[in-house]
Design an enzyme around this catalytic site. Structure first.
Site, PDB file in Angstrom:
ATOM      1  CB  CYS A  83       7.606-120.146 -88.502  1.00 61.21           C
ATOM      2  SG  CYS A  83       9.051-120.578 -87.534  1.00 61.21           S
ATOM      3  CD  GLN A 280      19.913-102.596 -86.024  1.00 58.67           C
ATOM      4  OE1 GLN A 280      18.991-103.387 -85.923  1.00 58.67           O
ATOM      5  NE2 GLN A 280      19.855-101.372 -85.537  1.00 58.67           N
ATOM      6  CD  GLU A 330      27.499 -99.026 -76.946  1.00 58.17           C
ATOM      7  OE1 GLU A 330      26.652 -98.694 -77.795  1.00 58.17           O
ATOM      8  OE2 GLU A 330      27.234 -99.750 -75.973  1.00 58.17           O
ATOM      9  CB  CYS A 405      14.234-100.381 -82.168  1.00 56.73           C
ATOM     10  SG  CYS A 405      14.907-100.071 -80.544  1.00 56.73           S
TER      11      CYS A 405
HETATM   12  C1  SAM Z   1      19.936-100.146 -80.672  1.00 55.01           C
HETATM   13  S1  SAM Z   1      21.615-100.362 -80.252  1.00 55.01           S
HETATM   14  C2  SAM Z   1      22.384 -99.467 -81.560  1.00 55.01           C
HETATM   15  C3  SAM Z   1      23.842 -99.754 -81.786  1.00 55.01           C
HETATM   16  C4  SAM Z   1      24.411 -99.254 -83.116  1.00 55.01           C
HETATM   17  N1  SAM Z   1      24.029 -97.920 -83.409  1.00 55.01           N
HETATM   18  C5  SAM Z   1      24.063-100.213 -84.254  1.00 55.01           C
HETATM   19  O1  SAM Z   1      23.265 -99.838 -85.122  1.00 55.01           O
HETATM   20  O2  SAM Z   1      24.582-101.340 -84.259  1.00 55.01           O
HETATM   21  C6  SAM Z   1      21.752 -99.362 -78.823  1.00 55.01           C
HETATM   22  C7  SAM Z   1      23.131 -99.263 -78.231  1.00 55.01           C
HETATM   23  O3  SAM Z   1      23.085 -98.325 -77.145  1.00 55.01           O
HETATM   24  C8  SAM Z   1      23.940 -98.767 -76.113  1.00 55.01           C
HETATM   25  N2  SAM Z   1      23.494 -98.076 -74.888  1.00 55.01           N
HETATM   26  C9  SAM Z   1      22.486 -98.419 -74.058  1.00 55.01           C
HETATM   27  N3  SAM Z   1      22.329 -97.505 -73.103  1.00 55.01           N
HETATM   28  C10 SAM Z   1      23.248 -96.523 -73.336  1.00 55.01           C
HETATM   29  C11 SAM Z   1      23.560 -95.286 -72.715  1.00 55.01           C
HETATM   30  N4  SAM Z   1      22.902 -94.869 -71.626  1.00 55.01           N
HETATM   31  N5  SAM Z   1      24.547 -94.530 -73.226  1.00 55.01           N
HETATM   32  C12 SAM Z   1      25.221 -94.940 -74.331  1.00 55.01           C
HETATM   33  N6  SAM Z   1      24.968 -96.100 -74.963  1.00 55.01           N
HETATM   34  C13 SAM Z   1      23.988 -96.892 -74.488  1.00 55.01           C
HETATM   35  C14 SAM Z   1      23.789-100.268 -76.147  1.00 55.01           C
HETATM   36  O4  SAM Z   1      24.880-100.909 -75.546  1.00 55.01           O
HETATM   37  C15 SAM Z   1      23.692-100.549 -77.656  1.00 55.01           C
HETATM   38  O5  SAM Z   1      24.972-100.773 -78.203  1.00 55.01           O
END
Ligand code: SAM
Length: 449
Positions: A83, A280, A330, A405
């Site tokens: 790439c 994701q 969430e 992550c």
């Molecule tokens: C890594 S993503 C995972 C989402 C989901 N589990 C997935 O696999 O698609 C992290 C999520 O945490 C939410 N988030 C961030 N800070 C947060 C908080 N303090 N309390 C609850 N949710 C939060 C974000 O908006 C996001 O949707």
């Protein structure tokens, strides 16, 4: 004053100084590590085995940061970069010079080292890393920036370490061919219509970013154009976000010109999401990740599961069938609305969702639903604060499934849980993002009897 080796002492390295360095390992985050004159140097654009000429970009007493200026001798393991944009390796794929097997080994080691060194954890089973199904063309979302070259708009990525320089992209090998075509069509439109790129130095111009999202399984492409507040011909995109004034970022008031929602499929679930909701970025590997989370949750049909940081409900909805009931929490209200609609669309009656922060929402969730048997957490890279770990501990769940992550934030969080009476049993790294340094993993913690 010269040091005993004839080289200057470490503390006298200066920003802008150039050095010849031998790279001996890969640091967390993907930079090469060199040691010279008692100084550890983290070198962007260099891989283990390389000899490079590098320019110091930051100098501290014991370590420095540098960027590769010239690859003097590639490491023996190096594979050709696939790439490439304008003769430069893609800034979004810094590990592409390492054979894929070596990338996997590095990521697995980094997970283990983070847990052992930062978390001081031991006795867990580190399971073999789950390789990606596709090492290229796997991303369902890419964010591009506009720039200008010879008065024409270009559209691509920021050059490594440069906020003010854009490299034009014709074919990004992390994106699908469909996704590349969508980006190129918007650039053509900008050229044909003579719409200028936004210039952050002079704070003039119009076009800032383009976000291309793709429903991997549905074939839908969704484009979102981010511009300054200006008048210009109607763009051929689905969504248009306007950023007022000088503020950066890509979030702001957004209007629909086309498809407002993105449709995707995971396992047998039909999902829809709004543009502000997390999903994701590797659809096929998301299924692998969630399958491991389901396996670790050890569900037998009756459990109450809390899905904290649930986004549009993907993990909870995947677990709803093998569990008794699922409760998602969430912080983004639009994502919760999506999660509820996704439950309904898939006729899942035992999944419930609540908008709120993990910091303040867990206690109300316990009051409403009762204590869970299993808690799943899937936080952003910063991980959980100590206070949120305490809220998770208050759930007194038999099992905690931690989807992470970032192993360097998983490690202290897991250590706090172990301190409070859990055992870290299993950890499985998952390679969601080949050619990049990003590492995902799933960890299982069990409550001690
Ligand atoms: C890594 S993503 C995972 C989402 C989901 N589990 C997935 O696999 O698609 C992290 C999520 O945490 C939410 N988030 C961030 N800070 C947060 C908080 N303090 N309390 C609850 N949710 C939060 C974000 O908006 C996001 O949707």
């Amino acid at each position: 004053m010269e040091g005993a080796t004839g080289e200057r002492p470490a503390a006298r390295r200066r920003r802008g100084e150039q050095l010849e360095l031998e790279i001996d390992s890969l640091a967390f985050g993907g930079r090469g590590v060199a040691r010279t004159d008692g100084l550890v140097v983290f070198v962007a654009g260099a891989l283990p085995g390389d000899r490079v000429r590098a320019e110091i970009t930051k100098a501290k007493k014991r370590f420095a940061e540098a960027r590769t200026v010239e690859l003097l001798r590639p490491g023996a393991e190096r594979v050709p970069d696939l790439c490439v944009h304008g003769g430069e390796p893609c800034p979004g794929a810094p590990l592409q010079g390492l054979p894929y097997e070596r990338q996997l080994a590095e990521k697995s080691t980094q997970v283990e080292e983070a847990l052992r060194r930062i978390g001081e954890l031991d006795g867990f089973e580190l399971e073999p890393i789950e390789p990606a199904l596709e090492p290229w063309r796997y991303r369902n979302k890419l964010e591009y920036s506009f720039g200008e070259r010879e008065g024409e708009p270009i559209l691509g990525f920021h050059a490594r370490g440069r906020w003010d320089l854009i490299v034009d992209v014709e074919d990004c090998r992390l994106a699908s061919e469909r996704g590349n075509a969508a980006r190129n069509a918007v650039r053509e439109w900008a050229r044909d219509e003579g719409v200028s790129a936004y210039d952050p130095r002079g704070r003039t111009g119009v076009l800032r970013n383009l976000i291309v999202r793709e429903g991997w399984r549905t074939g839908q492409i969704q484009t979102r154009l981010v511009t300054s507040a200006a008048r210009f011909p109607r763009p051929p995109v689905d969504l248009h976000t306007v950023i007022e004034g000088d503020s950066g970022g890509t979030e702001g008031p957004t209007g629909a010109l086309g498809s407002e929602r993105l449709r995707e499929e995971l396992f047998d679930l039909r999902l829809e999401m709004s543009h502000g909701a997390f999903f994701q970025t590797n659809t096929e590997m998301a299924e692998r990740l969630y399958s491991i989370a389901v396996e670790y949750a050890g569900l037998s049909g009756s459990e109450r599961v809390f899905d904290l940081y649930c986004g549009i409900g993907t993990i909870g909805l995947t677990m709803a069938k093998p569990a008794g009931e699922v409760w998602g929490l969430e912080i983004v209200p639009e994502a919760i609305a999506d999660a509820e609609a996704n439950a309904e669309r898939n006729k899942i009656g035992n999944a419930h969702f609540m908008a709120g922060s993990a910091r303040t929402g867990v206690r109300p969730l316990i009051e409403k639903a009762g204590k869970p048997d299993v808690v799943v957490v899937d936080p952003p890279r910063a991980g959980l604060s100590q206070k949120i770990v305490r809220r998770v501990l208050e759930c007194e769940a038999k099992r905690i499934v931690y989807v992470s992550c970032n192993p360097t934030t998983l490690a202290p969080n897991a250590a706090q849980m172990v301190e409070a009476g859990y055992t870290l049993r299993r950890v499985r790294p998952v390679d969601m993002f080949p050619q990049t340094p990003h590492i995902e993993c799933v960890a299982l913690l069990e409550k001690n009897a």
